[in-house]
Design a protein around this motif. Sequence first.
Motif, PDB file in Angstrom:
ATOM      1  N   GLU A   1      -5.170   2.070   3.863  1.00  0.00           N
ATOM      2  CA  GLU A   1      -5.460   1.180   2.742  1.00  0.00           C
ATOM      3  C   GLU A   1      -4.751   1.633   1.478  1.00  0.00           C
ATOM      4  N   ASP A   2      -4.708   2.946   1.230  1.00  0.00           N
ATOM      5  CA  ASP A   2      -4.060   3.473   0.025  1.00  0.00           C
ATOM      6  C   ASP A   2      -2.566   3.178   0.009  1.00  0.00           C
ATOM      7  N   ILE A   3      -1.918   3.348   1.156  1.00  0.00           N
ATOM      8  CA  ILE A   3      -0.479   3.110   1.232  1.00  0.00           C
ATOM      9  C   ILE A   3      -0.159   1.641   0.993  1.00  0.00           C
ATOM     10  N   LEU A   4      -0.945   0.757   1.599  1.00  0.00           N
ATOM     11  CA  LEU A   4      -0.720  -0.673   1.396  1.00  0.00           C
ATOM     12  C   LEU A   4      -1.080  -1.086  -0.027  1.00  0.00           C
ATOM     13  N   MET A   5      -2.122  -0.465  -0.580  1.00  0.00           N
ATOM     14  CA  MET A   5      -2.500  -0.733  -1.967  1.00  0.00           C
ATOM     15  C   MET A   5      -1.340  -0.404  -2.906  1.00  0.00           C
ATOM     16  N   ASP A   6      -0.717   0.739  -2.711  1.00  0.00           N
ATOM     17  CA  ASP A   6       0.396   1.141  -3.569  1.00  0.00           C
ATOM     18  C   ASP A   6       1.562   0.163  -3.450  1.00  0.00           C
ATOM     19  N   ALA A   7       1.858  -0.259  -2.211  1.00  0.00           N
ATOM     20  CA  ALA A   7       2.977  -1.181  -2.005  1.00  0.00           C
ATOM     21  C   ALA A   7       2.700  -2.542  -2.637  1.00  0.00           C
ATOM     22  N   LEU A   8       1.474  -3.023  -2.513  1.00  0.00           N
ATOM     23  CA  LEU A   8       1.120  -4.324  -3.078  1.00  0.00           C
ATOM     24  C   LEU A   8       1.036  -4.266  -4.608  1.00  0.00           C
ATOM     25  N   TRP A   9       0.504  -3.161  -5.119  1.00  0.00           N
ATOM     26  CA  TRP A   9       0.385  -3.039  -6.575  1.00  0.00           C
ATOM     27  C   TRP A   9       1.755  -3.026  -7.241  1.00  0.00           C
ATOM     28  N   GLU A  10       2.761  -2.555  -6.525  1.00  0.00           N
ATOM     29  CA  GLU A  10       4.127  -2.548  -7.048  1.00  0.00           C
ATOM     30  C   GLU A  10       4.616  -3.973  -7.302  1.00  0.00           C
ATOM     31  N   MET A  11       4.036  -4.940  -6.571  1.00  0.00           N
ATOM     32  CA  MET A  11       4.443  -6.335  -6.747  1.00  0.00           C
ATOM     33  C   MET A  11       4.051  -6.874  -8.119  1.00  0.00           C
ATOM     34  N   THR A  12       2.999  -6.307  -8.716  1.00  0.00           N
ATOM     35  CA  THR A  12       2.589  -6.771 -10.042  1.00  0.00           C
ATOM     36  C   THR A  12       3.668  -6.459 -11.075  1.00  0.00           C
TER      37      THR A  12
ATOM     38  N   GLU B   1       3.396   0.590   7.443  1.00  0.00           N
ATOM     39  CA  GLU B   1       2.746   1.809   6.961  1.00  0.00           C
ATOM     40  C   GLU B   1       3.548   3.041   7.369  1.00  0.00           C
ATOM     41  N   GLU B   2       4.007   3.076   8.629  1.00  0.00           N
ATOM     42  CA  GLU B   2       4.803   4.209   9.098  1.00  0.00           C
ATOM     43  C   GLU B   2       6.104   4.322   8.307  1.00  0.00           C
ATOM     44  N   GLN B   3       6.710   3.189   8.024  1.00  0.00           N
ATOM     45  CA  GLN B   3       7.939   3.192   7.226  1.00  0.00           C
ATOM     46  C   GLN B   3       7.693   3.779   5.844  1.00  0.00           C
ATOM     47  N   GLN B   4       6.580   3.376   5.225  1.00  0.00           N
ATOM     48  CA  GLN B   4       6.272   3.877   3.892  1.00  0.00           C
ATOM     49  C   GLN B   4       5.995   5.383   3.910  1.00  0.00           C
ATOM     50  N   ARG B   5       5.394   5.865   4.964  1.00  0.00           N
ATOM     51  CA  ARG B   5       5.152   7.312   5.082  1.00  0.00           C
ATOM     52  C   ARG B   5       6.476   8.063   5.180  1.00  0.00           C
ATOM     53  N   ARG B   6       7.420   7.487   5.929  1.00  0.00           N
ATOM     54  CA  ARG B   6       8.728   8.132   6.020  1.00  0.00           C
ATOM     55  C   ARG B   6       9.441   8.159   4.668  1.00  0.00           C
ATOM     56  N   LEU B   7       9.083   7.203   3.813  1.00  0.00           N
ATOM     57  CA  LEU B   7       9.689   7.136   2.489  1.00  0.00           C
ATOM     58  C   LEU B   7       8.939   7.983   1.460  1.00  0.00           C
ATOM     59  N   GLY B   8       7.856   8.648   1.920  1.00  0.00           N
ATOM     60  CA  GLY B   8       7.162   9.571   1.042  1.00  0.00           C
ATOM     61  C   GLY B   8       5.759   9.185   0.633  1.00  0.00           C
TER      62      GLY B   8
ATOM     63  N   PRO C   1       4.895 -10.270   0.666  1.00  0.00           N
ATOM     64  CA  PRO C   1       5.999  -9.586  -0.012  1.00  0.00           C
ATOM     65  C   PRO C   1       6.424  -8.292   0.684  1.00  0.00           C
ATOM     66  N   LEU C   2       5.782  -7.975   1.809  1.00  0.00           N
ATOM     67  CA  LEU C   2       6.078  -6.724   2.507  1.00  0.00           C
ATOM     68  C   LEU C   2       7.128  -6.966   3.577  1.00  0.00           C
ATOM     69  N   PHE C   3       8.187  -6.152   3.577  1.00  0.00           N
ATOM     70  CA  PHE C   3       9.297  -6.296   4.509  1.00  0.00           C
ATOM     71  C   PHE C   3       9.574  -4.958   5.190  1.00  0.00           C
ATOM     72  N   MET C   4      10.088  -5.044   6.400  1.00  0.00           N
ATOM     73  CA  MET C   4      10.634  -3.858   7.044  1.00  0.00           C
ATOM     74  C   MET C   4      12.080  -3.713   6.603  1.00  0.00           C
ATOM     75  N   THR C   5      12.483  -2.517   6.251  1.00  0.00           N
ATOM     76  CA  THR C   5      13.861  -2.285   5.831  1.00  0.00           C
ATOM     77  C   THR C   5      14.694  -1.656   6.935  1.00  0.00           C
ATOM     78  N   GLU C   6      14.072  -1.415   8.101  1.00  0.00           N
ATOM     79  CA  GLU C   6      14.787  -0.816   9.228  1.00  0.00           C
ATOM     80  C   GLU C   6      14.227  -1.355  10.511  1.00  0.00           C
ATOM     81  N   SER C   7      15.023  -1.337  11.570  1.00  0.00           N
ATOM     82  CA  SER C   7      14.570  -1.805  12.870  1.00  0.00           C
ATOM     83  C   SER C   7      13.684  -0.754  13.509  1.00  0.00           C
ATOM     84  N   ILE C   8      12.529  -1.187  14.001  1.00  0.00           N
ATOM     85  CA  ILE C   8      11.585  -0.254  14.617  1.00  0.00           C
ATOM     86  C   ILE C   8      12.162   0.351  15.889  1.00  0.00           C
ATOM     87  N   GLU C   9      13.043  -0.365  16.578  1.00  0.00           N
ATOM     88  CA  GLU C   9      13.602   0.158  17.830  1.00  0.00           C
ATOM     89  C   GLU C   9      14.326   1.489  17.620  1.00  0.00           C
ATOM     90  N   GLU C  10      14.780   1.726  16.399  1.00  0.00           N
ATOM     91  CA  GLU C  10      15.486   2.973  16.148  1.00  0.00           C
ATOM     92  C   GLU C  10      14.545   4.153  16.003  1.00  0.00           C
TER      93      GLU C  10
END
Length: 434
Positions: free
Chosen positions: A279-290, A266-273, A303-312
């Motif tokens: 729930e809304d953020i996850l809904m948008d990400a999951l709906w994209e899978m359709t 969720e935090e990653q998606q917020r950084r991406l805009g 189908p949800l992946f992290m695209t960056e290491s959280i340690e950073e």
Amino acid sequence: KPLPQILSSYPRGNKELRGLYTKRFTPDDAYDWFTSRGVELKTESDGRMFPVTDNSQTIIDTITHAAIKAGVEVRAKNKIQSVEWIDSDDNNNHDNGNFAINVSSRSATAAKEESKEYFDALILATGSFPIGHEIARSLGHKVIKPVPSLFTFDTKELVREGGTFHGLAGLSVQTARLTLTMSDEMKPPSADDLTEQPTSNDEASKPKKKKRKKKAPAITQEGPLLITHHGISGPATLRLSAFAAREFHAVKYNCEVKLHFCPKFEEQQRRLGSTGGSEDILMDALWEMTRLIPKRRVATGCPLFMTESIEENDDTSTNETPNAPIIPKRLWAALVSHSDISPDLVWGDASKAMIRSLANDLASFPLKTTGFSSFKEEFVTAGGIFLKEVQLTNMESKIRSGLFMAGEVLDVDGVTGGFNFMGCWSTGFVAGGS
């Protein structure tokens, strides 16, 4: 770890320990103390330190040898029955101190013997054993009633046959968020109401005014989470159990905890805009899978992946692996089933109502706790001698001169990871040297 991060791991006593950890006996001092006595230490990826032997007996032996070298006399088969304070005016019959200690012991013939010994100073380092608190109360101190801390959650409904977590013991999530929403029953009384102390007949007859502290509406903790045969465990669970120890105790460990399976995503998606609630953020990400994978079955895998290491991006001990599914395959299938989605349904045929139900489970899965279990062999309590009655610069009582306290007998406790050891070593070092 930075000192503020270390202190944040103490639900109780973090402010009081600051001076000890910066001026009297610091974590660096503890490191030097052990290594100077031949203990070789290693540092784990999360910052915790262990002897390279991976054996706690190494630490026990080192402390024991240091005590013997310092001339400490260890008396086996001796039990402290009680401690009396002898005022100086009544101290004419003995010149050895104001503390009269009543001791019972067994001789070689197994006969029980009782004696009274006098000392000018006394250190209470009895951990959470009741005898230490009884002695402290008898000497005039308040004691915050101890309750369990650092425990795992039992969730019978989820792990029984037919439950969402049935058969999933051993599966883990790298970073989860647990939230306990406060209720009126959970609000603990103030420090004065929590203390156990002797009262006179006059005091007992007076009506007590109960004051309640204002509490935040929710208590939240994050970290790795493990599903067990009885419920859930792992750092996130243990941290919540510590920081909400009294709240859980107030409702007899029967309440609802909300579980967010992917807060870092969720935090990653917020950084991406992305914007909106969890729930809304996850809904948008999951709906994209359709659109992206319309012919793939929803239950096949997360189908949800992290695209960056959280340690950073933060200084927590969790390390979310990039380009790997956030939720294990079997757990994902169980969550899809819990959302009433058919195991054969493909993303392209999923309705918005179905996807929203799944998003809601990912962001706010309801955990009904039905009890608790101790973590391995570790048993820590929240509670102990009232800290405002102790001089933290030397660990001496503000009520009885010559009385010192150290360790878990005090109202200080930390989360798992060596923080309770450090608290005991720091307070013990200062009390012993005072």
